[in-house]
Design a protein around this motif. Structure first.
Motif, PDB file in Angstrom:
ATOM      1  N   ALA A 187      -4.619   0.136   3.389  1.00  0.00           N
ATOM      2  CA  ALA A 187      -5.036   1.537   3.314  1.00  0.00           C
ATOM      3  C   ALA A 187      -4.151   2.423   4.184  1.00  0.00           C
ATOM      4  CB  ALA A 187      -6.503   1.666   3.744  1.00  0.00           C
ATOM      5  N   THR A 188      -3.755   1.904   5.339  1.00  0.00           N
ATOM      6  CA  THR A 188      -2.850   2.659   6.206  1.00  0.00           C
ATOM      7  C   THR A 188      -1.529   2.929   5.506  1.00  0.00           C
ATOM      8  OG1 THR A 188      -3.844   1.773   8.235  1.00  0.00           O
ATOM      9  CG2 THR A 188      -1.592   2.591   8.391  1.00  0.00           C
ATOM     10  N   GLY A 189      -0.975   1.894   4.867  1.00  0.00           N
ATOM     11  CA  GLY A 189       0.261   2.090   4.130  1.00  0.00           C
ATOM     12  C   GLY A 189       0.094   3.085   2.991  1.00  0.00           C
ATOM     13  N   LEU A 190      -1.016   2.990   2.266  1.00  0.00           N
ATOM     14  CA  LEU A 190      -1.290   3.881   1.139  1.00  0.00           C
ATOM     15  C   LEU A 190      -1.270   5.339   1.570  1.00  0.00           C
ATOM     16  CD1 LEU A 190      -2.354   3.997  -1.904  1.00  0.00           C
ATOM     17  CD2 LEU A 190      -4.620   4.193  -0.854  1.00  0.00           C
ATOM     18  N   LEU A 191      -1.880   5.649   2.719  1.00  0.00           N
ATOM     19  CA  LEU A 191      -2.032   7.031   3.163  1.00  0.00           C
ATOM     20  C   LEU A 191      -0.878   7.530   4.006  1.00  0.00           C
ATOM     21  CD1 LEU A 191      -5.816   6.655   3.925  1.00  0.00           C
ATOM     22  CD2 LEU A 191      -4.828   8.114   2.142  1.00  0.00           C
ATOM     23  N   ARG A 243      -2.769  21.644   1.791  1.00  0.00           N
ATOM     24  CA  ARG A 243      -4.099  21.034   1.768  1.00  0.00           C
ATOM     25  C   ARG A 243      -4.018  19.527   1.549  1.00  0.00           C
ATOM     26  NH1 ARG A 243      -8.129  23.850  -2.249  1.00  0.00           N
ATOM     27  NH2 ARG A 243      -7.676  25.521  -0.748  1.00  0.00           N
ATOM     28  N   LEU A 244      -3.118  19.113   0.666  1.00  0.00           N
ATOM     29  CA  LEU A 244      -2.940  17.686   0.382  1.00  0.00           C
ATOM     30  C   LEU A 244      -2.537  16.922   1.636  1.00  0.00           C
ATOM     31  CD1 LEU A 244      -2.790  15.450  -1.813  1.00  0.00           C
ATOM     32  CD2 LEU A 244      -0.388  16.106  -2.146  1.00  0.00           C
ATOM     33  N   ILE A 245      -1.645  17.500   2.414  1.00  0.00           N
ATOM     34  CA  ILE A 245      -1.181  16.851   3.644  1.00  0.00           C
ATOM     35  C   ILE A 245      -2.331  16.676   4.632  1.00  0.00           C
ATOM     36  CG2 ILE A 245       0.212  17.279   5.723  1.00  0.00           C
ATOM     37  CD1 ILE A 245       2.327  18.521   3.762  1.00  0.00           C
ATOM     38  N   VAL A 246      -3.124  17.709   4.823  1.00  0.00           N
ATOM     39  CA  VAL A 246      -4.224  17.636   5.789  1.00  0.00           C
ATOM     40  C   VAL A 246      -5.262  16.603   5.358  1.00  0.00           C
ATOM     41  CG1 VAL A 246      -6.136  18.936   6.812  1.00  0.00           C
ATOM     42  CG2 VAL A 246      -3.876  20.001   6.614  1.00  0.00           C
ATOM     43  N   VAL A 247      -5.613  16.591   4.062  1.00  0.00           N
ATOM     44  CA  VAL A 247      -6.600  15.625   3.568  1.00  0.00           C
ATOM     45  C   VAL A 247      -6.100  14.193   3.759  1.00  0.00           C
ATOM     46  CG1 VAL A 247      -7.765  14.759   1.501  1.00  0.00           C
ATOM     47  CG2 VAL A 247      -7.691  17.218   1.958  1.00  0.00           C
ATOM     48  N   GLN A 248      -4.839  13.942   3.437  1.00  0.00           N
ATOM     49  CA  GLN A 248      -4.299  12.593   3.600  1.00  0.00           C
ATOM     50  C   GLN A 248      -4.297  12.157   5.057  1.00  0.00           C
ATOM     51  OE1 GLN A 248      -0.462  12.814   1.586  1.00  0.00           O
ATOM     52  NE2 GLN A 248      -1.281  11.661  -0.127  1.00  0.00           N
ATOM     53  N   LEU A 249      -3.996  13.075   5.958  1.00  0.00           N
ATOM     54  CA  LEU A 249      -4.008  12.726   7.381  1.00  0.00           C
ATOM     55  C   LEU A 249      -5.412  12.361   7.851  1.00  0.00           C
ATOM     56  CD1 LEU A 249      -1.554  15.387   8.867  1.00  0.00           C
ATOM     57  CD2 LEU A 249      -1.206  12.912   8.764  1.00  0.00           C
ATOM     58  N   LEU A 250      -6.415  13.090   7.397  1.00  0.00           N
ATOM     59  CA  LEU A 250      -7.781  12.777   7.810  1.00  0.00           C
ATOM     60  C   LEU A 250      -8.228  11.419   7.263  1.00  0.00           C
ATOM     61  CD1 LEU A 250      -9.445  16.297   7.392  1.00  0.00           C
ATOM     62  CD2 LEU A 250      -8.773  15.149   9.528  1.00  0.00           C
ATOM     63  N   LEU A 251      -7.854  11.109   6.021  1.00  0.00           N
ATOM     64  CA  LEU A 251      -8.168   9.795   5.473  1.00  0.00           C
ATOM     65  C   LEU A 251      -7.413   8.694   6.221  1.00  0.00           C
ATOM     66  CD1 LEU A 251      -8.159  10.612   1.647  1.00  0.00           C
ATOM     67  CD2 LEU A 251     -10.146  10.169   3.104  1.00  0.00           C
ATOM     68  N   LEU A 252      -6.201   9.002   6.643  1.00  0.00           N
ATOM     69  CA  LEU A 252      -5.423   8.037   7.418  1.00  0.00           C
ATOM     70  C   LEU A 252      -6.103   7.706   8.744  1.00  0.00           C
ATOM     71  CD1 LEU A 252      -2.853   6.364   7.813  1.00  0.00           C
ATOM     72  CD2 LEU A 252      -1.703   8.451   8.620  1.00  0.00           C
ATOM     73  N   GLY A 280       0.819  -1.207   0.000  1.00  0.00           N
ATOM     74  CA  GLY A 280       0.000   0.000   0.000  1.00  0.00           C
ATOM     75  C   GLY A 280       0.852   1.256   0.000  1.00  0.00           C
ATOM     76  N   TYR A 281       1.923   1.226   0.767  1.00  0.00           N
ATOM     77  CA  TYR A 281       2.837   2.356   0.818  1.00  0.00           C
ATOM     78  C   TYR A 281       3.450   2.612  -0.557  1.00  0.00           C
ATOM     79  CZ  TYR A 281       6.106   5.522   3.197  1.00  0.00           C
ATOM     80  OH  TYR A 281       6.807   6.626   3.625  1.00  0.00           O
ATOM     81  N   GLY A 282       3.869   1.539  -1.230  1.00  0.00           N
ATOM     82  CA  GLY A 282       4.446   1.679  -2.559  1.00  0.00           C
ATOM     83  C   GLY A 282       3.465   2.264  -3.552  1.00  0.00           C
ATOM     84  N   LEU A 283       2.212   1.818  -3.502  1.00  0.00           N
ATOM     85  CA  LEU A 283       1.193   2.364  -4.397  1.00  0.00           C
ATOM     86  C   LEU A 283       0.947   3.846  -4.120  1.00  0.00           C
ATOM     87  CD1 LEU A 283      -1.373  -0.584  -4.387  1.00  0.00           C
ATOM     88  CD2 LEU A 283       0.182   0.071  -6.245  1.00  0.00           C
ATOM     89  N   GLY A 284       0.928   4.200  -2.858  1.00  0.00           N
ATOM     90  CA  GLY A 284       0.747   5.604  -2.499  1.00  0.00           C
ATOM     91  C   GLY A 284       1.892   6.474  -2.974  1.00  0.00           C
ATOM     92  N   LEU A 285       3.097   5.939  -2.907  1.00  0.00           N
ATOM     93  CA  LEU A 285       4.257   6.696  -3.368  1.00  0.00           C
ATOM     94  C   LEU A 285       4.148   7.050  -4.843  1.00  0.00           C
ATOM     95  CD1 LEU A 285       7.060   4.695  -1.530  1.00  0.00           C
ATOM     96  CD2 LEU A 285       6.393   7.059  -1.065  1.00  0.00           C
ATOM     97  N   PHE A 286       3.658   6.122  -5.632  1.00  0.00           N
ATOM     98  CA  PHE A 286       3.570   6.361  -7.082  1.00  0.00           C
ATOM     99  C   PHE A 286       2.332   7.160  -7.457  1.00  0.00           C
ATOM    100  CE2 PHE A 286       2.573   5.249 -11.496  1.00  0.00           C
ATOM    101  CZ  PHE A 286       3.784   5.552 -12.104  1.00  0.00           C
TER     102      PHE A 286
END
Length: 414
Positions: A126-130, A95-104, A76-82
């Motif tokens: 999902a945790t790894g992705l975000l 804004r991107l950082i805040v949205v990702q944290l809330l989804l996390l 998941g982490y690898g997919l999120g990186l790409f």
């Protein structure tokens, strides 16, 4: 004529000529905030490592399925990186950082409330992705730093990542002993929600920065691949990252297994405390950043890779001596973080305007290495024991050292 593929001069020339640009600088407080946020986010990838045995018992999972908890998190982490991190080059990073944290937060709640193996594995993926919000933060910090001090800033922020990884094991082990493994993820969800609020208020707005170049999403992803095709230094440093983090994951994804068995039979908190022993890795991150600013990236890389290979000698004696494990952990963490900071500092300087894509693409190799090391180590331990795990780690480390030697050695062009 003599030349060096990965010479000090070429790396520093790239950093100087391509990395120059406006930099507002960062106050110590803001750099510290970046470091704390990175550490808290990346910790979610590593919380499960001391808890694998308990998770498996609670949800009736086979040993092979338990090992896939770590592997899926890194996938998941690898997919999120790409797919997610490159967005930092075209979107408002704050804004991107805040949205990702809330989804996390939502992903962590899913893990904490999982009642089946399928729900747990989905939540971990999902945790790894975000959790890749860590790399968005690193790229943001690097973009704010002046070129002459970028190594120091990246080193300091990466120190926060190292401490987050180490405290993840300690905190998860302690909380699991006190309140069960689910409390680890509930506590992390609460902390992540708090961080989202603080970062929304505190992260700097880049009034001095030109608006990001608008790119269609598909073109944005293709440009990441194009950067790899064009930049030899990026490809080489990505391979270093893959090998060192495969070795890193080989140790940390499997070390809880022999320690939870006789003659040790250690508790979760005792196994998690091993992370504190590797705190020297945080020191290595800061030192490596400063050495890179002084033009010593090639020598720092070679010395760190040699140290990584050496670390597996004491680690091989883990079953007979905890002191041998301690020495091996310190050496391994020092080496891995020194290479990692050097890699990130060098590749960001190639094209600062594409910093998120560069770091995200590089970290895909990190995730592939981590997932491969975790899967191989847990599988090897089940069939051949701790000695085979150490042999794997040593082989990966020696391969990295051989790659450095081959690409650093002067040769004549035909």
């Amino acid at each position: 004529m003599p030349m060096s593929c990965d010479s000090e001069a070429s790396e520093r020339q790239d950093a100087a000529s391509r990395g120059a640009g406006p930099g507002s600088g960062l106050s110590r407080g803001v750099v510290a905030l970046f470091a704390v946020a990175c550490g808290a986010a990346v910790a979610n990838v590593y919380f499960s490592q001391p808890l694998l045995v308990t998770m498996g018992h609670d949800l009736a999972m086979s040993p092979a399925l338990v090992g896939s908890v770590v592997t899926l998190t890194h996938v998941g982490y690898g997919l999120g990186l790409f797919f997610l991190v490159p967005l930092g080059d075209v979107a408002d990073r704050r804004r991107l950082i805040v949205v990702q944290l809330l989804l996390l937060v939502g992903a962590l709640v899913l893990v904490a409330t999982a009642r089946t193996a399928a729900a747990l594995l989905a939540g971990m993926a999902a945790t790894g992705l975000l959790a890749v919000v860590t790399q968005t933060l690193v790229a943001f910090a690097a973009s704010l730093a002046p070129p002459t001090g970028r190594g120091r800033v990246v080193g300091t922020v990466t120190s926060g990542v190292v401490i987050g990884i180490l405290l993840a094991r300690t905190a998860s082990g302690l909380l699991a002993d006190l309140a069960g493994w689910r409390s680890v993820y509930l506590a992390s969800a609460s902390l992540t929600a708090l961080l989202a609020l603080v970062l929304h208020r505190v992260l700097p707005r880049r009034s001095d920065e030109a608006a990001p170049t608008p790119l269609p999403y598909g073109q944005l992803l293709r440009s990441t691949v194009t950067l790899f095709a064009r930049e030899r230094l990026l490809r080489l440093r990505a391979l270093f990252g893959l090998l060192v983090f495969a070795a890193f994951s080989t140790l940390w994804s499997s070390v809880a297994l022999p320690l939870s068995e006789a003659p040790y039979s250690l508790s979760h908190s005792a196994i998690g405390a091993l992370g504190l022993i590797g705190a020297a890795g945080a020191l290595a991150a800061g030192v490596a950043g400063r050495l890179n600013d002084r033009g010593l990236s090639r020598l720092t890389t070679g010395a760190a890779l040699a140290l990584l290979a050496l670390s597996w000698l004491p680690l091989a004696f883990t079953r007979g001596s905890l002191w041998a494990l301690v020495v091996g952990v310190v050496l391994l963490d020092l080496a891995v973080q020194a290479v990692h900071v050097t890699n990130q500092t060098l590749i960001y300087a190639l094209h600062p305007a594409a910093g998120s894509r560069l770091i995200g693409g590089y970290m895909v190799f990190y995730a592939v290495g981590s997932a491969t090391g975790a899967l191989a180590a847990t599988s090897l331990y089940a069939v051949a024991g701790w000695g085979a795990v150490c042999a794997l780690g040593a082989a990966l480390s020696c391969l990295g050292l051989a790659l450095w030697a081959c690409t650093s050695r002067p040769f004549r062009r035909g």
